[in-house]
Design a protein around this motif. Sequence first.
Motif, PDB file in Angstrom:
ATOM      1  N   GLN A  46       0.808  -1.217   0.000  1.00  0.00           N
ATOM      2  CA  GLN A  46       0.000   0.000   0.000  1.00  0.00           C
ATOM      3  C   GLN A  46       0.842   1.269   0.000  1.00  0.00           C
ATOM      4  N   ASN A  81       0.434   3.812  -3.042  1.00  0.00           N
ATOM      5  CA  ASN A  81      -0.179   5.114  -2.801  1.00  0.00           C
ATOM      6  C   ASN A  81       0.804   6.266  -2.956  1.00  0.00           C
ATOM      7  N   ALA A 121      -8.504  -2.852   2.147  1.00  0.00           N
ATOM      8  CA  ALA A 121      -8.976  -1.989   1.051  1.00  0.00           C
ATOM      9  C   ALA A 121      -7.972  -2.009  -0.099  1.00  0.00           C
ATOM     10  N   CYS A 135     -10.828   6.165   7.496  1.00  0.00           N
ATOM     11  CA  CYS A 135     -11.358   6.493   6.163  1.00  0.00           C
ATOM     12  C   CYS A 135     -11.493   5.279   5.254  1.00  0.00           C
ATOM     13  N   HIS A 136     -10.484   4.417   5.243  1.00  0.00           N
ATOM     14  CA  HIS A 136     -10.552   3.278   4.336  1.00  0.00           C
ATOM     15  C   HIS A 136     -11.639   2.296   4.775  1.00  0.00           C
ATOM     16  N   SER A 161      -7.162  -0.502   5.998  1.00  0.00           N
ATOM     17  CA  SER A 161      -6.526   0.065   4.814  1.00  0.00           C
ATOM     18  C   SER A 161      -5.818  -1.006   3.996  1.00  0.00           C
ATOM     19  N   MET A 212     -14.099   2.985   1.774  1.00  0.00           N
ATOM     20  CA  MET A 212     -13.738   1.990   0.772  1.00  0.00           C
ATOM     21  C   MET A 212     -14.357   0.635   1.104  1.00  0.00           C
ATOM     22  N   CYS A 265      -8.464  10.284   1.783  1.00  0.00           N
ATOM     23  CA  CYS A 265      -9.530   9.850   2.695  1.00  0.00           C
ATOM     24  C   CYS A 265     -10.804   9.491   1.948  1.00  0.00           C
TER      25      CYS A 265
END
Lengths: 260, 481
Positions: free
Chosen positions: A44, A48, A81, A138-139, A78, A143, B372
């Motif tokens: 990741q 990213n 995701a 958030c993920h 995350s 997601m 985010c």
Amino acid sequence: MRIALFVTCVNDLVFPGTGRAVVEILERLGHTVEFPAEQSCCGQMHANSGYRAEAMPLVRRFVDTFAEYEAVVAPSGSCVAMVRESYPRLAADDPGLAERVAELAPRTYELSELLVDVLGVTDLGASFPHRVTYHPTCHGLRMLRLGDRPLRLLRAVRDLELVELPGAEECCGFGGTFAVKNAGVSGAMLADKCDSVCSTGARFVAAADNSCLAHIGGGLSRRSDRPGTGGDQPGVRAVHYAEILAGTVRTPASTVGGTK
Amino acid sequence: MTGTGNIVARQPFPQAAKVRLADPQLRSNLRRATHTIRDKRLRVVGELPDWEALRVSGAAIKDDVLARLPDLLDQFEAAATAAGATVHWARDAEEACAVVTRLVRQTGTDEVVKIKSMATQEIGLNEALEAAGIAAVETDLAELIVQLADDQPSHILVPAIHYNRRQIRDIFAERMPGVDVSALTDEPAALAEAARRHLRAKFLSARVAISGANFAIAETGTLVVVESEGNGRMCLTLPETLISVVGIEKLLPTFGDLEVFLQLLPRSSTGERMNPYTSMWTGVSDGDGPQQMHIVLVDNGRTETRADPVGRQALRCIRCSACLNVCPVYERVGGHAYGSVYPGPIGAILSPQMTGPDAGANRTLPYASTLCGACFEACPVRIDIPEVLVHLRQRGVDAHRGRPSAERTAMGAMSWVMRDRRRYAAALRAARRGAAPLRLGGRRDHVRHLPWPLSGWTGTRDAPLPAAQTFREWWAGRGRG
Ligand code: SF4
């Protein structure tokens, strides 16, 4: 069910207690957990940050390592995701790999998905006599759409007082390399998140991702040591929710927060 | 041809952000304003059971436009010309400004009224006109505030979002010609009244108006402007000459397509069910409205953006600003930090694509996000902004592979270590051992200062230390694995 644990690189090195907690929970439910030692990192951070070429060997490696398992579980929103959302994109121009990703991705679960959706349990017989607030990372939120799965698990914990986190859905400001490349903005977001956490009066802030927790926990740790608040006073601690779920009345969660 | 104009960051984002972060008033103004619009948007979007279907339609229509853009532009030009408009083409900001300046000069006037338009801001039209001795008067209230303050807009929809009422009152008192300072309070009504008096005189005397367009309909050659205050409609009806500056991606194939966007846009941008004024005009008609109509179609980097299969989705953007209002990064630093008239998440992907990633400091923009995902969720045309951000980061990394960089070395080394079981296990052991002295006999689990490059982390928060035993060591100790 043959469940493989993907413990993730951050957990392996810094938060092994989270992996131990997952093992504890699944074994308590009567499942056999396997830990394929070939595993390392989902890639990741590389992907990213724009290092696709560097991420690809790790993508292949993940697929090779876990292809044979019925279910793969990771205590990290995350990373899951990454596998479910980003792998198909990364593998798109390699049909062989894309096919294997398409098979594996739907069998890769974040812990709460495995527990609630696949194993059908919410009450794990856990006990944790503290006030806890939950930050949906958030993920996990946008997601994976974990929804209230982690909250349902936490609500079933004996003696746990779950308090709502104001502005829960706002990003904590971690964002991988963002925390270093844009340290100023990251710090401003973190300050607001820590304010919200402290306003709840909770003793613990829980989440589904140790990377975000390392960031939030680092902010809270710095606060707790502010001059005048008495150096070693315990402040609010950041903890992976799996570690809360692992504690029982007979064996309280002892590793929580420090995981050392 | 790459884009030019006010879409180039002059300072790297982290540096520009630092300046804004130091202004607590700015932060609280931004927080209040974005949260208010954000909540309103959520409420009115929640009223529509078919919102997701509308988003999908909006994205599909725009994708179709992008796929057929050259043909649709030809169709638009033919239809608009047949209706009596004159169509001009501009490849970049300079060309666009030159065309407009020439057109205004031809009318012999030295003052024009303007409808709020991102395209004219993008090309730097006001500055170009001023250099040619032509005064451009902004008629949108927020735009007027920014213009009087000699400032740059900070938001797509609410350019003066970074000011509060008191600050606006002071700007008017100091800068607005002929304002009655004694009667001017910081009440919204008083401020609006002062602006109205100021603008009325301008509307009645102006012979040329300049607008942008929210949509341009290929089938009919129609331009559409959506607004809240009605000042735009005054500009569209009173002057003799109307010059509209339109980005080439603003096209919609047919009149019927508007139905989708007139639902998506107001709810996403102002949180209204319907915007108060929707004006549409097709060419000229005798004795009614402007008698001269010019349309300047601007490329300015859009063709290059369109050429990238992942990045082109940025051109679906209808400038609603929903992504700005939900962005946690924008909320802390405001629009100026992005150095472009397109701030926030959409700016972070649009500006570097339009100008090319190496223009000014635009290369830093794709990193101005935590990924985010709030922007993607809010976007009415489903632009996957995080996807494009990562894609642009990757393009940047790949474009500079030849040059040495500490980051690439680290990423490469980590990837090399992580793809082999023994190397990886050894690295974990080494990291754990290296951290041992920092743990002060196991009492501390956080460390306050780390050396570079990790000092970037410990500047704002403590760092967790590697555990005394890695997970795989623990697992091996259980007699399995
Ligand atoms: S990217 Fe989407 S949300 Fe952002 S301004 Fe454009 S249309 Fe609106």
